[in-house]
Write a protein that holds these residues in place. Structure first.
Motif, short mmCIF file in Angstrom:
data_model
loop_
_atom_site.label_atom_id
_atom_site.label_comp_id
_atom_site.label_asym_id
_atom_site.label_seq_id
_atom_site.Cartn_x
_atom_site.Cartn_y
_atom_site.Cartn_z
N ASN A 1 0.84 -1.26 0.00
CA ASN A 1 0.09 -0.03 -0.13
C ASN A 1 0.83 1.21 -0.09
O ASN A 1 0.36 2.09 -0.89
N ILE B 1 2.22 1.94 -3.51
CA ILE B 1 1.21 2.44 -4.53
C ILE B 1 1.10 3.83 -4.30
O ILE B 1 1.02 4.59 -5.40
N GLN B 2 0.90 4.45 -2.95
CA GLN B 2 0.74 5.66 -2.72
C GLN B 2 1.82 6.48 -3.08
O GLN B 2 1.79 7.53 -3.40
N ASP C 1 4.23 5.94 -5.16
CA ASP C 1 4.56 5.92 -6.47
C ASP C 1 3.50 6.87 -7.10
O ASP C 1 3.75 7.75 -8.14
N SER C 2 2.41 6.90 -6.75
CA SER C 2 1.20 8.01 -7.26
C SER C 2 1.66 9.48 -6.87
O SER C 2 1.52 10.39 -8.01
N LEU D 1 -4.29 9.74 -11.87
CA LEU D 1 -3.52 8.72 -11.02
C LEU D 1 -4.63 8.20 -10.16
O LEU D 1 -4.13 7.04 -9.51
N ALA D 2 -5.49 8.79 -9.49
CA ALA D 2 -6.22 8.48 -8.38
C ALA D 2 -6.97 7.31 -8.73
O ALA D 2 -7.51 6.43 -8.28
N ASN E 1 -5.48 4.05 -9.31
CA ASN E 1 -5.34 3.33 -8.06
C ASN E 1 -6.65 2.61 -7.53
O ASN E 1 -6.39 1.53 -6.88
N LYS F 1 -7.04 -0.33 -9.90
CA LYS F 1 -6.11 -1.51 -9.54
C LYS F 1 -6.52 -2.17 -8.25
O LYS F 1 -6.44 -3.30 -8.48
N ASP F 2 -6.98 -1.31 -7.33
CA ASP F 2 -7.41 -1.93 -6.12
C ASP F 2 -8.56 -3.03 -6.48
O ASP F 2 -8.57 -3.94 -5.78
#
Length: 219
Positions: A68, A71-72, A74-75, A123-124, A127, A130-131
């Motif tokens: 997690n 992921i955060q 990276d964005s 980007l949001a 995410n 992807k989740d």
């Protein structure tokens, strides 16, 4: 559980993300000082880091918290690298054109703000999608909308074409950012690159970096 002296993660799987952010910040500071060519080279270096940071992270054994975090971070790094850096570059190019008025300035600021907002939304949304795929144990093998990282190649290509054709980049950059912003949020499927294609893109980016560093042309 023993408390760590500092928060965050600093394992090898996140090094490329951090390095890409460092390149992006270097690009922002460089373009503010007036060196557009070197700033775009830093943009491409950030793009190269982003190409491979995910592949490196996926091969690492990570906890859910580490995943997690990856992921955060990276964005957030992508927003700086492919949102803020191109936006600042666009505004500096506009100011260097020496052909601006109050109306043109407001228009340019609005377009740049739209570009950054579109990158943030893109980007949001990625995410979230992807989740959802991971919860359903599915592999996400495509993107919805143009990936923000694509600007690491689009902008250098357009810049070099302008140099080659002796076209003022200031006339193209702002409209280009608007078109890219629209492409970020348009609901189209874009295939994900495979490793072989990633390497090809990386080599192309490296060639452009060499071109920017040794070419005499500058805008």
């Amino acid at each position: 559980m023993k408390k760590a002296p500092i928060i965050g993660f600093y394992n090898y799987w996140v090094v490329l993300t951090y390095l890409g952010l460092i390149f992006a910040v270097s690009g922002i500071l460089t373009v503010i000082s007036g060196n557009i060519k070197l700033a775009i080279a830093f943009l491409m270096l950030s793009g190269i880091c982003d190409l491979f940071d995910g592949a490196v992270a996926r091969k690492a054994k990570r906890t859910e918290v580490e995943k997690n975090f990856g992921i955060q971070i990276d964005s957030l790094a992508d927003l700086v690298s492919f949102g803020i850096l191109p936006a600042v570059t666009g505004y500096v190019i506009f100011l260097k054109s020496e052909n601006y008025s109050c109306g043109k300035t407001i228009f340019t600021v609005i377009i740049i703000a739209i570009y950054v907002l579109a990158a943030l939304i893109r980007l949001a949304y990625f995410n979230v999608i992807k989740d959802e795929f991971e919860k359903n144990h599915k592999e996400l093998n495509f993107y919805k909308g143009l990936p923000v990282t694509s600007v690491a190649l689009i902008i250098p290509v357009v810049y070099s074409i302008c140099i080659y054709l002796d076209v003022a980049i200031c006339k193209i950059f702002t409209p280009m950012l608007l078109l890219i912003a629209i492409a970020f949020v348009v609901n189209i499927k874009v295939p994900k690159l495979k490793l072989k294609n990633m390497i090809i893109v990386c080599l192309i980016a490296l060639l452009f970096i060499l071109y920017f560093l040794i070419s005499k042309g500058s805008i």
